[in-house]
Every structure is written in structure tokens, then in C-alpha cells.
Scaffold this active site. Structure first.
Site: not given
Length: 215
Positions: A11, A13
Site C-alpha cells: 500500500d 498511504d
């Protein structure tokens, strides 16, 4: 061409970088608190991600696309990010990003860190302004799993040769699908279910887990 030994998909963020980029965009639009609240609820698994994304993006309508430059200057890689990518490359791994964020920032991060693959969302811009909509395929939890499988297959890898890492509820299926699934400074729902955990913001800890597993 040398044989690919493994794949890390992560991922962006609050994993690759410290911030939630959509929250920064929200701040620039003057709706920071509302956007951050929706983000937090989505990451805890309380809201449907697609719905949460659309709600947050709608608040950005009318922002000039020059906003991305401003926001990019406020983004910081988590400790060990580039060192992790370099070390994995030296071991014959590929690295991919799957993000519910946006290509406008994620592509630049990938280039800066030397990352091989990117899948993110697209914000619609017309005449230099955000319309408050996304276009194309939305990166949901299912799309994250699909990209993990696609990139593994593309490199002739089994899922047992993959690593997936993230912090939010929408990362969980990907984390559970990979050979090594890692919760990174994650929400409680993710910490409880992920096979491995990194509890301090240092991405190079992935190497410790990889060595421990002995892949």
C-alpha cells in the site's frame, strides 16, 4: 534476463509514505477534517471503500490540478523505504504499489523510489480543474489481490514467493493472500489478522521478516 525471485506488493498511504494523500488534498480544499474522518472510518473497515473514496473525492471539486505539486511537497517516505526497495532488487525481487490514492502522486513516488509496478486511481481533471470524480477502475481490496496475483504470474512466481504489506482494512485480503502478509503500523482489524507485524515506522523491517522466514 535474470530470474525473478520474489515480489513485494504494498500500500502507499500510511505505508510507503507517512501521510494519507487524500487527507492532504482535503486540507487544501478546506475540508481536511471531514475527509480525514471518512478516511479513518474506511481504514478501520467501517465504510465501503468505494463509497468512502467517492465521498472524499467529491469534496475536491474545483481544485486546480496544480494542487498535486503543492501536496507532493508535503509527502514523506517512511523510514527505510528506498533502502528496502534497493535491497529487494539486489535479491532479485520486484516491487509493486497498489493504492486507493491517485496516479498523480503515486507515479512520482514510484519513480523516486525505483518501484517496478503501480496501480492507483485516476482523478478526473477537465480544463485544469478537478471535477470531484474518479474515472476508470477503482482500486478496491479485490483489485489489490488481483494485482498481486497478476504481477506474480507475470514473473512466473507462486503466491508463496510473494509479500504483501499494508495498514488498512482494504489491505487485509491482499495480506492474507501473499506468502508473507505484513501489517505495517496497522489498524487493529489488520493487526489481529495479519500473519506478521511491523509496529514501528521502519520499512526495512521487512528484510528482517524475510530473513526470519528464510525465503
Amino acid at each position: 534476463m535474470s530470474e525473478v525471485k520474489g515480489l513485494l506488493v504494498m500500500d502507499v498511504d500510511s505505508t510507503l509514505v507517512q501521510e494519507e494523500v487524500i487527507d492532504l488534498l482535503g486540507e487544501e480544499a478546506g475540508v481536511g477534517r471531514e475527509v480525514a474522518e471518512i478516511t479513518e472510518r474506511a481504514m478501520r473497515g467501517e465504510l465501503d471503500f468505494r463509497q468512502a473514496l467517492n465521498e472524499r473525492v467529491a469534496t475536491l471539486k474545483g481544485l486546480p490540478d496544480s494542487i498535486f505539486e503543492k501536496v507532493y511537497a508535503r509527502i514523506h517516505f517512511n523510514k527505510g523505504a528506498k533502502e528496502l526497495v534497493d535491497e529487494l532488487h539486489s535479491r532479485g525481487f520486484k516491487v509493486g504499489l497498489v493504492s486507493g490514492g491517485f496516479h498523480e502522486t503515486v507515479d512520482r513516488l514510484a519513480k523516486e523510489a525505483g518501484i517496478d509496478y503501480v496501480k492507483a486511481n485516476h482523478l478526473e481533471v477537465i480544463d485544469g480543474f478537478l471535477t470531484g470524480k474518479v474515472y476508470g477502475e477503482i482500486v478496491t481490496k479485490d483489485v489489490k489481490v488481483a494485482k498481486l496475483k497478476d504481477w506474480a504470474a507475470e514473473n512466473g512466481l507462486k503466491l508463496s514467493q510473494t509479500i504483501a504489506m499494508g495498514d488498512g482494512a482494504n489491505d487485509l485480503p491482499m495480506i492474507k493472500t501473499a506468502g508473507i502478509g505484513i501489517a505495517f503500523c496497522a489498524k487493529p482489524i489488520v493487526r489481529v489478522q495479519a500473519p506478521y507485524q511491523i509496529t514501528e515506522p521502519d520499512l526495512y523491517k521487512v528484510i528482517e521478516i524475510l530473513d526470519e522466514v528464510g525465503k
